[in-house]
Write an enzyme that holds these catalytic residues in place. Structure first.
Site, PDB file in Angstrom:
ATOM      1  N   THR A   1       0.711  -1.450  -0.087  1.00  9.94           N
ATOM      2  CA  THR A   1       0.019  -0.043  -0.001  1.00  9.94           C
ATOM      3  C   THR A   1       0.811   1.179  -0.010  1.00  9.94           C
ATOM      4  OG1 THR A   1      -0.160  -0.007   2.435  1.00  9.94           O
ATOM      5  CG2 THR A   1      -1.980  -1.113   1.318  1.00  9.94           C
TER       6      THR A   1
ATOM      7  N   MET B   1     -14.903  -9.898  -0.788  1.00  9.82           N
ATOM      8  CA  MET B   1     -15.350 -10.814  -0.052  1.00  9.82           C
ATOM      9  C   MET B   1     -15.261 -12.318  -0.278  1.00  9.82           C
ATOM     10  SD  MET B   1     -16.459 -11.344   3.375  1.00  9.82           S
ATOM     11  CE  MET B   1     -17.205 -12.916   3.811  1.00  9.82           C
TER      12      MET B   1
ATOM     13  N   CYS C   1     -11.182  -6.417   8.587  1.00  6.26           N
ATOM     14  CA  CYS C   1     -11.777  -5.557   7.618  1.00  6.26           C
ATOM     15  C   CYS C   1     -13.206  -4.814   8.126  1.00  6.26           C
ATOM     16  CB  CYS C   1     -12.091  -6.436   6.410  1.00  6.26           C
ATOM     17  SG  CYS C   1     -10.679  -7.004   5.516  1.00  6.26           S
TER      18      CYS C   1
ATOM     19  N   ASP D   1       1.120  -4.281  18.855  1.00  8.56           N
ATOM     20  CA  ASP D   1       0.856  -4.009  17.455  1.00  8.56           C
ATOM     21  C   ASP D   1       1.599  -2.390  17.090  1.00  8.56           C
ATOM     22  OD1 ASP D   1       0.350  -3.944  14.721  1.00  8.56           O
ATOM     23  OD2 ASP D   1      -1.609  -3.049  14.653  1.00  8.56           O
TER      24      ASP D   1
ATOM     25  N   ASN E   1      -0.531   7.318  13.130  1.00 10.73           N
ATOM     26  CA  ASN E   1      -0.519   6.072  12.174  1.00 10.73           C
ATOM     27  C   ASN E   1       0.330   6.448  10.930  1.00 10.73           C
ATOM     28  OD1 ASN E   1      -1.241   3.380  10.630  1.00 10.73           O
ATOM     29  ND2 ASN E   1      -2.276   3.140  12.476  1.00 10.73           N
ATOM     30  N   TRP E   2      -0.238   6.045   9.757  1.00  6.47           N
ATOM     31  CA  TRP E   2       0.576   6.212   8.452  1.00  6.47           C
ATOM     32  C   TRP E   2       0.518   7.762   7.936  1.00  6.47           C
ATOM     33  CZ3 TRP E   2      -2.509   8.417   4.618  1.00  6.47           C
ATOM     34  CH2 TRP E   2      -3.799   8.055   4.872  1.00  6.47           C
TER      35      TRP E   2
ATOM     36  N   CYS F   1     -12.808 -11.731  11.029  1.00  6.92           N
ATOM     37  CA  CYS F   1     -13.838 -10.643  10.277  1.00  6.92           C
ATOM     38  C   CYS F   1     -13.470  -9.228  10.649  1.00  6.92           C
ATOM     39  CB  CYS F   1     -15.335 -10.732  10.671  1.00  6.92           C
ATOM     40  SG  CYS F   1     -15.865 -12.424  10.466  1.00  6.92           S
TER      41      CYS F   1
HETATM   42 CA    CA Z   1       0.602  -4.153  12.335  1.00  8.01          CA
END
Ligand code: CA
Length: 733
Positions: A211, A700, A660, A350, A438-439, A657
């Site tokens: 990404t 999906m 996403c 994380d 974050n990004w 699940c």
């Molecule tokens: Ca990660």
């Protein structure tokens, strides 16, 4: 066409001449006493820049190094090698920003997250969109030049942890370079969008995704990948920009002892691991930042979490688990290791440190220092010596409970003993995995000397899966953690416990020298958004209330705001064409902002490219498209499942699940919120989607192989239960 192009060329020559004049003026104004000593603030030699035809993308080392000599160009996603997301342009400033209006816009034909920063060079503007598509526009008029769709197999969407997004292209010698979601690295002709070459950088059988924006350094295209929540081992590769030939590869975590890919550094790293971690892949994927610094001639990248998240499962006796959650510096031509700095030894929250890196020249304790800076997920702002990686300072830029401080001698965090968890012990951790930042690109202004960070405050509960029961499964989350448990609920129920989940978000001006926040501009609706700073003393950023805003860089006062009709996560960029300054922003992510109707015929979340300039007055379409208004009413069927099914469903949903569809069934991306789904009215339809892959064309895929008997139905009952709970809440309001 020919006439038009030659007219353009003549215009371009005049525009460049004007730009050079402007550049000189800007730089002489920008250099205050504090910056007079800075080698970085010295104006680039006023070397004439050759005119290039539209779409020429004639970027090379020399032009990138002299980027401040053509401030009207935005040649790379962060503008220059330093990735400061700062523009020296001053035509739009505090006095006139109120007159900013929409000059043109382009509808985007996807409705997932849009994360790229527009790149503008030689009259053309380039963006990437969801599903790794690339679009080129005439940067002045908005005329579409070309579209490119790599036709990524939607099945890859199921292993994209955080939506099917892309953060932009790199321009180089007439080509654009794109990392596609399915692991391809693709070189496109910048004038036509035709493929020049394409290579697969990953094993397509493994759940790797790309990404990030590729980085071009000395004729090499540098690219990493994501997938550390699944079963991936991280690495960064360099390809010849001309031919697509692989030049080097740097693995971020060791493989099994004896594996030929274990370099001397990785053999040393192996000693910091325990157990059979390589069976899970190890993680450490470098999925976002890749920075090149011409002064140190080093490439830097940040690595992600170890796999599994739970250290009890991943490396039972603990250890630092090198090189997860680390900054790694390598030589550009060879990929040879130079230094590393592990921010989070033995991470289990994380805490990827893949967040944007930038270089700058700062006066610290009276001495000019060439530094590397980062505001990672952990809530600590780091300043390192860019050459050696020696830590200069690290302090909290946002609330964090996992560590009290960073020991400046060792560089190690002083951890809060309560935040480590096992299958028996739960923990409340701040920040939650999405991080304090974050990004989303942050920006640094050499004029104010401050970094502008989009901050989010959040907490979450962690507990490990039982190591003996945990089994790795293909193409699903293998974090070996539970997001909900009785023990987590109990911790949050204690007096003085922090608020669970997302708390608040704001744009923060932060002084990297004093390591203190200067001002905070709160968001009305929670959510992070990329930032642009300009020498006009402005900071631009969108939000999740559907607005694009300009702030006074010194005070944080909101000076201007315009409707975007969409949530904004991407960062803006700015450029000059024919003497006029433009500000460009890609919008669209998650669902729609509160109360916003859909007005785009091609995108349910109003994904668009919006381009502004002074005294323009275009408006976005105001007519809602039927059946697509936000604020839908919940209308689930009654719960028919048993309590046991709902509990089983909660666990299975969390593992298979939530990545996403969002934690606890609440969608946080541009993926349908299952609680609102009409599919809940029919269990057979549900099963046809979950088990038989009836919507595989939308990403999906079938989960038949990973779900145990009865789990699809258990997840169904869990969602019905969550929908009924939310409906009861709605009724109370
Ligand atoms: Ca990660």
């Amino acid at each position: 066409m020919k006439n038009r192009e030659s007219t353009f060329q003549a215009d371009a020559v005049r525009a460049i001449a004007r730009r050079l004049v402007t550049a000189g003026a800007v730089l002489s104004l920008a250099i205050g006493p504090a910056f007079a000593q800075s080698p970085a603030a010295r104006p680039a030699p006023a070397k004439p820049v050759a005119a290039h035809p539209m779409g020429g993308a004639a970027v090379d080392d020399a032009r990138l190094l002299a980027a401040d000599g053509e401030p009207g160009t935005w040649m790379a996603t962060g503008r220059t090698y330093s990735e400061q997301h700062f523009s020296p342009l001053t035509k739009i400033d505090k006095a006139n920003v109120g007159q900013l209006g929409l000059a043109w816009y382009g509808d985007i034909d996807t409705e997932r997250g849009q994360e790229s920063t527009p790149v503008v060079v030689d009259g053309a503007l380039y963006i990437t969109t969801a599903w790794s598509k690339v679009k080129a526009y005439d940067a002045k008029t908005g005329r579409k030049l070309w579209d490119y769709d790599p036709k990524v197999d939607p099945a890859n969407g199921a292993v994209a942890c955080c939506d099917v997004v892309n953060r932009g292209v790199a321009a180089w010698k007439g080509r654009l370079y794109l990392g596609a979601l399915d692991g391809r690295l693709i070189a496109l002709d910048a004038k036509t969008g035709k493929v020049a070459w394409s290579v697969q950088t990953t094993d397509p059988a493994q759940p790797y995704t790309i990404t990030q924006t590729p980085r071009i350094v000395k004729g090499l295209v540098i690219i990493g990948n994501g997938g550390a929540e699944y079963t991936c081992r991280g690495y960064v590769s360099a390809y010849d920009a001309a031919t697509g030939k692989l030049k080097w590869r740097f693995y971020t975590v060791p493989a099994q002892p004896g594996d030929p890919t274990n370099t001397p550094q990785l053999k040393t790293a192996l000693k910091t691991w325990d157990g059979d971690f390589w069976k899970y892949g190890g993680g450490g994927t470098a999925w976002d930042t890749i920075l090149y610094d011409p002064k140190t001639d080093l490439i830097y990248f940040g690595t992600g979490n170890g796999l599994s998240w739970s250290q009890e499962v991943r490396s039972p006796k603990g250890g630092d688990n090198l090189f997860v959650s680390s900054i790694i510096a390598v030589k550009p031509q060879t990929g040879k290791y130079v230094w590393h700095f592990q921010e989070v030894p033995g991470d289990e929250w994380d805490y990827d440190v893949t967040n944007p890196l930038m270089t700058a020249d700062l006066k610290i304790k009276g001495v000019m220092r060439h530094v590397l800076m980062q505001a990672p997920k952990t809530g600590f702002f780091y300043v390192w010596d860019a050459k050696t990686g020696k830590l200069i300072s690290a302090e909290k830029y946002a609330p964090a409970n996992w560590a009290s401080k960073i020991d400046l001698k060792t560089g190690r965090p002083v951890e809060n003993p309560d935040v480590r968890y096992t299958d028996e012990k739960a923990a409340i951790v701040q920040p939650a995995p999405l991080g304090a930042h974050n990004w989303h690109p942050m920006a640094y202004s050499p004029k104010t000397g401050w970094v502008y960070i989009p901050v989010t405050e959040s907490t979450t509960g962690f507990q490990s899966a039982k190591p003996a029961d945990f089994k790795v499964k293909e193409r699903v989350y293998n974090t070996a953690t539970v997001a909900t448990s009785d023990k987590i609920t109990e911790l949050y129920g204690k007096p003085g416990a922090p608020q669970r989940g997302n708390i608040r978000s704001y744009l923060e001006a932060y002084d990297p020298v004093t390591q203190k926040a200067v001002w905070k501009a709160p968001d009305k609706d929670y959510g992070p958004h990329g930032v642009l700073a300009t020498a006009g003393n402005l900071v631009f950023s969108g939000d999740w209330s559907g607005r694009f805003n300009a702030f006074d860089a010194k005070t944080g006062e909101k000076l201007w705001s315009a409707p975007t009709q969409a949530d904004v996560v991407a960062a803006p960029s700015t450029y000059v064409i024919d003497g006029e300054q433009y500000v460009a922003l890609l919008v669209g992510a998650r669902g729609l902002p509160p109360g916003q109707a859909r007005t785009s015929a091609s995108s349910a979340n109003n994904s668009r490219l919006l381009v502004y300039k002074l005294n323009a007055s275009l408006t976005l379409p105001s007519t809602p498209i039927a059946g697509s208004v936000a604020g839908k009413v919940l209308d689930p069927p009654l719960l028919t499942g048993t309590n046991e099914q709902v509990i089983d469903g909660e666990g299975a949903y969390g593992r298979f699940c939530a990545g996403c569809h969002g934690a606890a069934g609440v969608a946080d991306k541009s993926i349908p919120d299952l609680r609102y789904s009409p599919v809940l009215r029919n269990l057979a339809t549900w099963n046809s989607i979950v088990l038989d892959g009836a919507r595989a064309d939308k990403g999906m895929v079938s989960f038949k192989k990973v779900l145990a008997d009865g789990q699809a139905e258990a997840i169904y009952h869990y969602i019905v239960s969550q929908a009924n709970k939310a409906k009861a809440e709605q009724a109370k309001r």
